[in-house]
Design a protein around this motif. Structure first.
Motif, PDB file in Angstrom:
ATOM      1  N   LEU A 199       0.789  -1.233   0.000  1.00  0.00           N
ATOM      2  CA  LEU A 199       0.000   0.000   0.000  1.00  0.00           C
ATOM      3  C   LEU A 199       0.825   1.289   0.000  1.00  0.00           C
ATOM      4  O   LEU A 199       0.468   2.251  -0.680  1.00  0.00           O
ATOM      5  N   ALA A 200       1.901   1.304   0.764  1.00  0.00           N
ATOM      6  CA  ALA A 200       2.436   2.591   1.206  1.00  0.00           C
ATOM      7  C   ALA A 200       3.434   3.261   0.268  1.00  0.00           C
ATOM      8  O   ALA A 200       4.196   2.605  -0.438  1.00  0.00           O
ATOM      9  N   ASP A 201       3.422   4.585   0.286  1.00  0.00           N
ATOM     10  CA  ASP A 201       4.534   5.370  -0.254  1.00  0.00           C
ATOM     11  C   ASP A 201       5.710   5.245   0.701  1.00  0.00           C
ATOM     12  O   ASP A 201       6.862   5.284   0.310  1.00  0.00           O
ATOM     13  N   ARG A 202       5.353   5.137   1.983  1.00  0.00           N
ATOM     14  CA  ARG A 202       6.369   5.143   3.039  1.00  0.00           C
ATOM     15  C   ARG A 202       5.877   4.282   4.189  1.00  0.00           C
ATOM     16  O   ARG A 202       4.701   4.369   4.558  1.00  0.00           O
ATOM     17  N   VAL A 203       6.754   3.457   4.706  1.00  0.00           N
ATOM     18  CA  VAL A 203       6.398   2.608   5.846  1.00  0.00           C
ATOM     19  C   VAL A 203       7.165   3.080   7.080  1.00  0.00           C
ATOM     20  O   VAL A 203       8.386   3.218   7.047  1.00  0.00           O
ATOM     21  N   VAL A 204       6.410   3.330   8.136  1.00  0.00           N
ATOM     22  CA  VAL A 204       7.017   3.704   9.403  1.00  0.00           C
ATOM     23  C   VAL A 204       6.904   2.494  10.322  1.00  0.00           C
ATOM     24  O   VAL A 204       5.793   2.046  10.630  1.00  0.00           O
ATOM     25  N   LEU A 205       8.031   1.956  10.691  1.00  0.00           N
ATOM     26  CA  LEU A 205       8.048   0.775  11.550  1.00  0.00           C
ATOM     27  C   LEU A 205       8.122   1.217  13.005  1.00  0.00           C
ATOM     28  O   LEU A 205       9.065   1.891  13.413  1.00  0.00           O
ATOM     29  N   LEU A 206       7.091   0.848  13.752  1.00  0.00           N
ATOM     30  CA  LEU A 206       7.061   1.170  15.189  1.00  0.00           C
ATOM     31  C   LEU A 206       7.526  -0.045  15.969  1.00  0.00           C
ATOM     32  O   LEU A 206       7.112  -1.169  15.677  1.00  0.00           O
ATOM     33  N   LYS A 207       8.374   0.200  16.930  1.00  0.00           N
ATOM     34  CA  LYS A 207       8.801  -0.880  17.807  1.00  0.00           C
ATOM     35  C   LYS A 207       8.825  -0.337  19.222  1.00  0.00           C
ATOM     36  O   LYS A 207       9.514   0.651  19.496  1.00  0.00           O
ATOM     37  N   GLU A 208       8.044  -0.973  20.072  1.00  0.00           N
ATOM     38  CA  GLU A 208       7.949  -0.562  21.466  1.00  0.00           C
ATOM     39  C   GLU A 208       7.797   0.947  21.619  1.00  0.00           C
ATOM     40  O   GLU A 208       8.483   1.592  22.416  1.00  0.00           O
ATOM     41  N   GLY A 209       6.924   1.480  20.802  1.00  0.00           N
ATOM     42  CA  GLY A 209       6.575   2.882  20.953  1.00  0.00           C
ATOM     43  C   GLY A 209       7.549   3.878  20.361  1.00  0.00           C
ATOM     44  O   GLY A 209       7.429   5.083  20.571  1.00  0.00           O
ATOM     45  N   ARG A 210       8.533   3.366  19.618  1.00  0.00           N
ATOM     46  CA  ARG A 210       9.484   4.264  18.958  1.00  0.00           C
ATOM     47  C   ARG A 210       9.495   4.010  17.456  1.00  0.00           C
ATOM     48  O   ARG A 210       9.222   2.898  17.018  1.00  0.00           O
ATOM     49  N   VAL A 211       9.870   5.040  16.703  1.00  0.00           N
ATOM     50  CA  VAL A 211      10.030   4.864  15.257  1.00  0.00           C
ATOM     51  C   VAL A 211      11.368   4.166  15.025  1.00  0.00           C
ATOM     52  O   VAL A 211      12.427   4.737  15.276  1.00  0.00           O
ATOM     53  N   GLU A 212      11.274   2.919  14.560  1.00  0.00           N
ATOM     54  CA  GLU A 212      12.476   2.115  14.360  1.00  0.00           C
ATOM     55  C   GLU A 212      13.033   2.325  12.943  1.00  0.00           C
ATOM     56  O   GLU A 212      14.236   2.403  12.745  1.00  0.00           O
ATOM     57  N   VAL A 234       9.911  -6.785   1.958  1.00  0.00           N
ATOM     58  CA  VAL A 234       9.282  -7.657   2.957  1.00  0.00           C
ATOM     59  C   VAL A 234      10.357  -8.239   3.876  1.00  0.00           C
ATOM     60  O   VAL A 234      10.236  -8.221   5.105  1.00  0.00           O
ATOM     61  N   ASP A 235      11.414  -8.690   3.251  1.00  0.00           N
ATOM     62  CA  ASP A 235      12.524  -9.275   3.984  1.00  0.00           C
ATOM     63  C   ASP A 235      13.138  -8.268   4.960  1.00  0.00           C
ATOM     64  O   ASP A 235      13.417  -8.575   6.120  1.00  0.00           O
ATOM     65  N   PHE A 236      13.306  -7.057   4.452  1.00  0.00           N
ATOM     66  CA  PHE A 236      13.885  -5.989   5.275  1.00  0.00           C
ATOM     67  C   PHE A 236      13.051  -5.763   6.541  1.00  0.00           C
ATOM     68  O   PHE A 236      13.589  -5.696   7.646  1.00  0.00           O
ATOM     69  N   PHE A 237      11.725  -5.665   6.374  1.00  0.00           N
ATOM     70  CA  PHE A 237      10.875  -5.403   7.540  1.00  0.00           C
ATOM     71  C   PHE A 237      10.766  -6.626   8.446  1.00  0.00           C
ATOM     72  O   PHE A 237      10.610  -6.483   9.656  1.00  0.00           O
ATOM     73  N   GLU A 238      10.844  -7.800   7.852  1.00  0.00           N
ATOM     74  CA  GLU A 238      10.822  -9.007   8.696  1.00  0.00           C
ATOM     75  C   GLU A 238      12.026  -9.022   9.618  1.00  0.00           C
ATOM     76  O   GLU A 238      11.908  -9.336  10.798  1.00  0.00           O
ATOM     77  N   LYS A 239      13.154  -8.644   9.078  1.00  0.00           N
ATOM     78  CA  LYS A 239      14.373  -8.587   9.905  1.00  0.00           C
ATOM     79  C   LYS A 239      14.213  -7.525  10.982  1.00  0.00           C
ATOM     80  O   LYS A 239      14.597  -7.712  12.129  1.00  0.00           O
ATOM     81  N   GLY A 240      13.630  -6.387  10.583  1.00  0.00           N
ATOM     82  CA  GLY A 240      13.448  -5.278  11.518  1.00  0.00           C
ATOM     83  C   GLY A 240      12.519  -5.631  12.667  1.00  0.00           C
ATOM     84  O   GLY A 240      12.618  -5.076  13.757  1.00  0.00           O
ATOM     85  N   LEU A 241      11.575  -6.539  12.417  1.00  0.00           N
ATOM     86  CA  LEU A 241      10.565  -6.841  13.422  1.00  0.00           C
ATOM     87  C   LEU A 241      10.850  -8.073  14.246  1.00  0.00           C
ATOM     88  O   LEU A 241      10.308  -8.234  15.334  1.00  0.00           O
ATOM     89  N   SER A 242      11.668  -8.954  13.721  1.00  0.00           N
ATOM     90  CA  SER A 242      11.869 -10.203  14.458  1.00  0.00           C
ATOM     91  C   SER A 242      12.637  -9.908  15.742  1.00  0.00           C
ATOM     92  O   SER A 242      13.525  -9.066  15.769  1.00  0.00           O
TER      93      SER A 242
END
Ligand SMILES: Nc1ncnc2c1ncn2[C@@H]1O[C@H](COP(=O)(O)OP(=O)(O)O)[C@@H](O)[C@H]1O
Ligand SMILES: [Mg+2]
Length: 252
Positions: A199-212, A234-242
């Motif tokens: 969907l996004a032009d830009r994805v903001v990844l939140l982790k524990e209440g911070r912009v990761e 997808v791979d990039f964000f999976e790594k960021g979230l695991s």
């Protein structure tokens, strides 16, 4: 309209006399017409952020402004769509969509509602009641109803979260079409990585209440979810979230 968050903090409780921040120094600048996805695991603060943007909650510190003006409570300028649609069961599809413009005493409320019925693909369903609609159809009504007030910003909190995988993919395409036709600024919350990348032009990844992470998705639309460039994000964000155990998000 642009949406700017300056060092936003929010806590619901204190631990040992110190606030336990659910949102911690959130800084974001969302541009006019941009489609931004806020991605993160359950409990990371996504809905809290959306409720602050909607004006249902107040920040503890920091500021949120829309086109330079600090927000102060809910406003028709910001339309909200939730995971569980909040349609009036005693109103038809048409009446649900017409509700906002009627409340605002718009003389053209019927026309507005009819145009939105077409925009979200609900032709033929005008006189149905929410109880007789599928989940996907009900969400279309929810989106049309949010758009009926002609908001500057559309805020969506996991609107596709309760839908089956097939319908979800179909609705993702529809949401992009609607966004392209209306030019709204969209802030869309999801815990699905492929959904955010689609969907996004830009994805903001939140982790524990911070912009990761805050990452521009540089893929032209329509996006192919099987293309190498898509899978790379997808791979990039999976790594960021695991986490340390390598546990990841649902990836439907
Ligand atoms: N009204 C509230 N009172 C107390 N704690 C809350 C409240 N709303 C949310 N929280 C807590 O804040 C954290 C983030 O919640 P939420 O923003 O709903 O996360 P998400 O939408 O990412 O799943 C969770 O730990 C949740 O329990
Ligand atoms: Mg939530």
């Amino acid at each position: 309209m642009s949406v700017v968050l300056k060092s936003v903090y929010k806590a619901f409780e204190e631990i040992d006399g110190k606030p336990k921040y659910v949102l911690n120094d959130i800084r974001l600048h969302i541009h006019d017409g941009e489609f931004v996805c806020i991605l993160g695991k359950s409990g990371c603060g996504k809905s809290t952020l959306l409720n602050l943007l909607a004006g249902y909650l107040k920040t503890d510190a920091g500021r949120i402004s829309v086109n330079g003006q600090e927000i102060d409570g809910p406003s028709a300028q910001r339309g909200v769509v939730f995971q569980q649609h909040a349609l009036f069961p005693w109103y038809t599809v048409m009446e649900n969509i017409e509700f906002g413009p009627k409340l605002a005493k718009r003389k053209d409320s019927k026309k507005i509602a009819q145009e939105l019925v077409s925009l979200v693909g609900l032709n033929g369903y005008e006189n149905k009641y929410p109880g007789s609609l599928s989940g996907g159809m009900a969400q279309r009504v929810g989106i049309a109803r949010a758009l009926a007030n002609d908001p500057e910003v559309l805020l969506m909190d996991e609107p596709l979260g309760a839908l089956d995988a097939m319908i979800r993919q179909n609705m993702r395409r529809e949401i992009i079409k609607i966004w392209e036709k209306t030019n709204k600024t969209v802030i869309f919350i999801t815990h699905s990585i492929p959904e955010a990348v689609y969907l996004a032009d830009r994805v903001v990844l939140l982790k524990e209440g911070r912009v990761e992470e805050d990452v521009k998705i540089d893929i032209s639309r329509p996006r192919d979810v099987k293309s190498p460039e898509f899978l790379e994000y997808v791979d990039f964000f999976e790594k960021g979230l695991s986490d340390q155990e390598g546990e990841s998000l649902i990836t439907e």
